[in-house]
Each structure stands twice: as structure tokens, then as C-alpha cells.
Design a protein around this motif. Structure first.
Motif, PDB file in Angstrom:
ATOM      1  N   VAL A 119       0.604  -1.052  -0.105  1.00  0.00           N
ATOM      2  CA  VAL A 119       0.395  -0.168   0.174  1.00  0.00           C
ATOM      3  C   VAL A 119       0.320   1.044  -0.048  1.00  0.00           C
ATOM      4  O   VAL A 119       1.527   0.798   1.213  1.00  0.00           O
ATOM      5  CB  VAL A 119      -1.067  -0.217   1.282  1.00  0.00           C
ATOM      6  N   GLY A 120       0.409   2.447  -1.443  1.00  0.00           N
ATOM      7  CA  GLY A 120       1.478   3.532  -0.972  1.00  0.00           C
ATOM      8  C   GLY A 120       2.345   3.523  -2.154  1.00  0.00           C
ATOM      9  O   GLY A 120       2.064   2.359  -2.622  1.00  0.00           O
ATOM     10  N   GLU A 121       2.981   4.097  -2.453  1.00  0.00           N
ATOM     11  CA  GLU A 121       4.366   4.725  -3.170  1.00  0.00           C
ATOM     12  C   GLU A 121       5.448   4.613  -2.942  1.00  0.00           C
ATOM     13  O   GLU A 121       5.517   5.542  -1.802  1.00  0.00           O
ATOM     14  CB  GLU A 121       4.011   6.078  -4.751  1.00  0.00           C
ATOM     15  N   LEU A 122       6.329   3.689  -3.304  1.00  0.00           N
ATOM     16  CA  LEU A 122       7.641   3.661  -3.224  1.00  0.00           C
ATOM     17  C   LEU A 122       8.149   4.802  -4.442  1.00  0.00           C
ATOM     18  O   LEU A 122       8.046   4.182  -5.635  1.00  0.00           O
ATOM     19  CB  LEU A 122       8.553   2.532  -3.021  1.00  0.00           C
ATOM     20  N   THR A 123       9.179   5.472  -3.926  1.00  0.00           N
ATOM     21  CA  THR A 123       9.851   6.485  -4.768  1.00  0.00           C
ATOM     22  C   THR A 123      11.619   5.737  -5.103  1.00  0.00           C
ATOM     23  O   THR A 123      12.798   6.297  -6.080  1.00  0.00           O
ATOM     24  CB  THR A 123       9.345   7.382  -5.568  1.00  0.00           C
ATOM     25  N   THR A 124      12.028   5.766  -4.270  1.00  0.00           N
ATOM     26  CA  THR A 124      13.742   5.344  -3.633  1.00  0.00           C
ATOM     27  C   THR A 124      14.047   4.091  -3.672  1.00  0.00           C
ATOM     28  O   THR A 124      13.230   3.112  -3.964  1.00  0.00           O
ATOM     29  CB  THR A 124      13.698   5.661  -2.740  1.00  0.00           C
ATOM     30  N   LYS A 125      15.237   4.176  -4.394  1.00  0.00           N
ATOM     31  CA  LYS A 125      15.741   2.586  -4.588  1.00  0.00           C
ATOM     32  C   LYS A 125      16.440   1.982  -3.198  1.00  0.00           C
ATOM     33  O   LYS A 125      17.051   2.936  -2.577  1.00  0.00           O
ATOM     34  CB  LYS A 125      16.701   2.761  -5.614  1.00  0.00           C
ATOM     35  N   LEU A 126      15.771   1.052  -2.575  1.00  0.00           N
ATOM     36  CA  LEU A 126      16.393  -0.278  -1.275  1.00  0.00           C
ATOM     37  C   LEU A 126      16.382  -0.809  -1.793  1.00  0.00           C
ATOM     38  O   LEU A 126      15.388  -1.630  -2.289  1.00  0.00           O
ATOM     39  CB  LEU A 126      14.654   0.611  -0.248  1.00  0.00           C
ATOM     40  N   THR A 127      16.808  -1.562  -0.194  1.00  0.00           N
ATOM     41  CA  THR A 127      17.202  -2.953  -0.196  1.00  0.00           C
ATOM     42  C   THR A 127      16.089  -3.204   0.644  1.00  0.00           C
ATOM     43  O   THR A 127      17.077  -2.687   2.213  1.00  0.00           O
ATOM     44  CB  THR A 127      18.339  -3.418  -0.438  1.00  0.00           C
ATOM     45  N   PHE A 128      15.478  -4.682   0.510  1.00  0.00           N
ATOM     46  CA  PHE A 128      15.029  -4.613   2.073  1.00  0.00           C
ATOM     47  C   PHE A 128      15.192  -6.113   2.191  1.00  0.00           C
ATOM     48  O   PHE A 128      15.700  -7.149   1.554  1.00  0.00           O
ATOM     49  CB  PHE A 128      13.135  -4.821   1.522  1.00  0.00           C
ATOM     50  N   GLU A 129      15.404  -6.451   4.303  1.00  0.00           N
ATOM     51  CA  GLU A 129      15.273  -7.459   4.117  1.00  0.00           C
ATOM     52  C   GLU A 129      14.367  -8.321   5.140  1.00  0.00           C
ATOM     53  O   GLU A 129      14.902  -7.498   6.243  1.00  0.00           O
ATOM     54  CB  GLU A 129      16.798  -8.172   5.305  1.00  0.00           C
ATOM     55  N   VAL A 130      13.732  -8.556   4.863  1.00  0.00           N
ATOM     56  CA  VAL A 130      12.501  -8.363   5.185  1.00  0.00           C
ATOM     57  C   VAL A 130      11.995 -10.585   5.454  1.00  0.00           C
ATOM     58  O   VAL A 130      12.502 -10.839   4.925  1.00  0.00           O
ATOM     59  CB  VAL A 130      11.192  -7.485   5.597  1.00  0.00           C
ATOM     60  N   THR A 131      10.855 -10.471   6.339  1.00  0.00           N
ATOM     61  CA  THR A 131      10.205 -12.184   6.491  1.00  0.00           C
ATOM     62  C   THR A 131       9.830 -12.269   5.430  1.00  0.00           C
ATOM     63  O   THR A 131       9.984 -13.444   5.134  1.00  0.00           O
ATOM     64  CB  THR A 131       9.358 -12.498   8.156  1.00  0.00           C
ATOM     65  N   ARG A 132       8.741 -11.323   5.427  1.00  0.00           N
ATOM     66  CA  ARG A 132       8.088 -11.975   4.416  1.00  0.00           C
ATOM     67  C   ARG A 132       7.661 -10.935   3.380  1.00  0.00           C
ATOM     68  O   ARG A 132       7.608  -9.427   4.033  1.00  0.00           O
ATOM     69  CB  ARG A 132       6.445 -12.547   4.379  1.00  0.00           C
ATOM     70  N   ALA A 133       7.154 -11.066   2.480  1.00  0.00           N
ATOM     71  CA  ALA A 133       5.889  -9.753   1.220  1.00  0.00           C
ATOM     72  C   ALA A 133       5.640  -9.845   0.677  1.00  0.00           C
ATOM     73  O   ALA A 133       5.359 -11.578  -0.168  1.00  0.00           O
ATOM     74  CB  ALA A 133       7.598  -8.821   0.339  1.00  0.00           C
ATOM     75  N   SER A 134       4.936  -8.909   0.273  1.00  0.00           N
ATOM     76  CA  SER A 134       3.493  -9.181  -0.728  1.00  0.00           C
ATOM     77  C   SER A 134       3.674  -9.178  -2.354  1.00  0.00           C
ATOM     78  O   SER A 134       5.456  -9.250  -2.251  1.00  0.00           O
ATOM     79  CB  SER A 134       1.542  -8.454  -0.342  1.00  0.00           C
ATOM     80  N   LYS A 135       2.759  -9.593  -3.234  1.00  0.00           N
ATOM     81  CA  LYS A 135       3.446  -9.499  -4.533  1.00  0.00           C
ATOM     82  C   LYS A 135       3.789  -8.448  -4.568  1.00  0.00           C
ATOM     83  O   LYS A 135       4.264  -7.575  -5.340  1.00  0.00           O
ATOM     84  CB  LYS A 135       2.514  -9.848  -5.039  1.00  0.00           C
TER      85      LYS A 135
END
Length: 165
Positions: A119-135
Motif C-alpha cells: 500500500v502506498g508508493e515507493l520512489t526510492t531505490k531500497l534493499t529490503f531484508e524482511v520475513t515476508r513480502a506481498s506480491k
């Protein structure tokens, strides 16, 4: 109007009934408690007691169960992460981990891990390290040029070892 002239409307307050003050008071003698027995005394609570019959709450079957392997995840939207970057709370060069999200104040405390939602908009290039992520979250991050890596939840790992022992 003066402070000493302020008072409630007529009939707004009612004097409390003083029980046990004589037969003429209307609540004398037994003081509204009926007569004799345990319930006529003070400090009695026999909730659920049905005179020796098996109480209803013990007659009915238990429902549901607690899953040993369930995970209690914090949910974070990509739009919320972008707000934190815009506010300068998150470093856009560093990897976004659970610890970084706690430090930035996006989540109060890390439970069993973090699930990234789209939900929302991401404009920055980021590297995520999370447990789960939605499609939709993975699509939003990759659209901005970033990447998502999923890591095993620490709390779930602990519960799995406890259950197998």
C-alpha cells in the motif's frame, strides 16, 4: 452567575438509599438481600454455580487451538517506509531491516518479523531484508529499482525448536 449559585437541575441527582436503617425506611431489616443463606452475606461470589449440576461452561466443549508454529508479524506498507525516508528517519543507502524499522520508529518493537505490504508508493531505490513480502510490495520495490530478500523469522525458529524437543 456566581460560583456559589451553580447547582444541578432539579431532579438531576438522587440521594442514595441507606439500607438497613429500620423497618420504616423501606429497606430495613434484611436490607434488600432477601433472607438467610450464603448470598445474603457480604463478599460472596459463586458465579457459574448451578446447585451442584455441572455448570454450562464445563458442559460445553472447548473450541479452537493455539498453533505452535504461528507467527506474529509486524505489517509495514511501502508508503510508510517512503514517508520515513522523506522525513530523514531511514537511510536510503542502507539495507532496510527489522532493526532499522524499529530505530526509525516505523514499528514499536519487532515481534516475530516484518511483512512488507504494497500500500502506498515507493520512489526510492531500497534493499529490503524482511520475513515476508506481498506480491504487490515486491512489484513496488522492484519498480523503484530495489530488491526484497526474505529471511527466516527468529521467533518462529525458536517455537519450531521448542515444539520438536
Amino acid at each position: 452567575m456566581k460560583l456559589n449559585e451553580i447547582h444541578d437541575n432539579e431532579g438531576a441527582t438522587k440521594a442514595r438509599m441507606r439500607v438497613g436503617r429500620g423497618i420504616g425506611s423501606g429497606k430495613g431489616k434484611t436490607g434488600g438481600r432477601g433472607v438467610k443463606g450464603q448470598k445474603a452475606r457480604t463478599g460472596v461470589s459463586i458465579k457459574g454455580f448451578e446447585g451442584g449440576q455441572m455448570p454450562l461452561h464445563r458442559r460445553l466443549p472447548k473450541r479452537g487451538f493455539n498453533n505452535l508454529y504461528s507467527t506474529d508479524l509486524n505489517e509495514v506498507n511501502v508508503g510508510r517506509v517512503q514517508e520515513a525516508i522523506d522525513a530523514g528517519k531511514l537511510d536510503k543507502a542502507a539495507t532496510v531491516t527489522v532493526a532499522a524499522l524499529v530505530e526509525a520508529g516505523i514499528i514499536n518493537r519487532a515481534r516475530d518479523g516484518v511483512k512488507l505490504l504494497g500500500v502506498g508508493e515507493l520512489t526510492t531505490k531500497l534493499t529490503f531484508e524482511v520475513t515476508r513480502a506481498s506480491k504487490s510490495a515486491i512489484e513496488a520495490v522492484e519498480k523503484a529499482g530495489g530488491s526484497v530478500t526474505t529471511v527466516f523469522a527468529a521467533g518462529a525458529a525458536h517455537r519450531a525448536t521448542v515444539a520438536s524437543a
